[in-house]
Motif scaffolding. Sequence first.
Motif, short mmCIF file in Angstrom:
data_model
loop_
_atom_site.label_atom_id
_atom_site.label_comp_id
_atom_site.label_asym_id
_atom_site.label_seq_id
_atom_site.Cartn_x
_atom_site.Cartn_y
_atom_site.Cartn_z
N GLN A 15 0.83 -1.21 0.04
CA GLN A 15 -0.15 0.05 0.07
C GLN A 15 1.00 1.06 -0.03
N TRP A 19 1.00 4.29 -2.83
CA TRP A 19 1.02 5.62 -2.55
C TRP A 19 1.99 6.33 -3.24
N TRP A 37 -2.62 8.84 9.90
CA TRP A 37 -3.42 7.85 10.68
C TRP A 37 -5.00 8.60 10.69
N ASP A 38 -5.92 7.90 10.33
CA ASP A 38 -7.35 8.28 10.52
C ASP A 38 -7.92 7.69 11.79
N GLU A 41 -11.73 6.22 11.21
CA GLU A 41 -11.95 5.16 10.24
C GLU A 41 -10.86 3.96 10.67
N TYR A 44 -4.77 4.20 7.79
CA TYR A 44 -3.76 5.00 7.05
C TYR A 44 -4.29 5.48 5.88
N LYS A 45 -3.88 6.74 5.69
CA LYS A 45 -4.04 7.49 4.52
C LYS A 45 -3.00 8.16 3.85
N GLY A 47 -1.45 11.66 1.87
CA GLY A 47 -1.43 13.04 1.65
C GLY A 47 -0.23 13.54 0.81
N GLU A 68 -7.39 13.16 12.13
CA GLU A 68 -6.34 12.58 11.42
C GLU A 68 -4.88 13.25 12.22
#
Length: 84
Positions: A15, A19, A37-38, A41, A44-45, A47, A68
């Motif tokens: 993942q 990204w 880190w969200d 939810e 991980y996301k 940006g 976040e």
Amino acid sequence: MFEGRDYPKSLDEDQFDSWLEEGRANPINYEYMLVIWDEFEGIYKAGYLENRSQLNGISIYGQDIAQETVIAVYDLYSESRLTL
């Protein structure tokens, strides 16, 4: 990645790599990737930032953006982790 007591859960390396590829392929010419880190939810996301000046004011693991938290910042091309 991000295994241990300081991180909420592990991030899959595939993942993370995807990204990096997405950031490099974007026509906006991003230079940096944030790992976020969200809390709501529980995931991980990623940006992205265009330049280093956008990093001003971001502190690692503690800069809350609503639910976040920025965990790390990486240079998209050298893949090195930045220390802020």
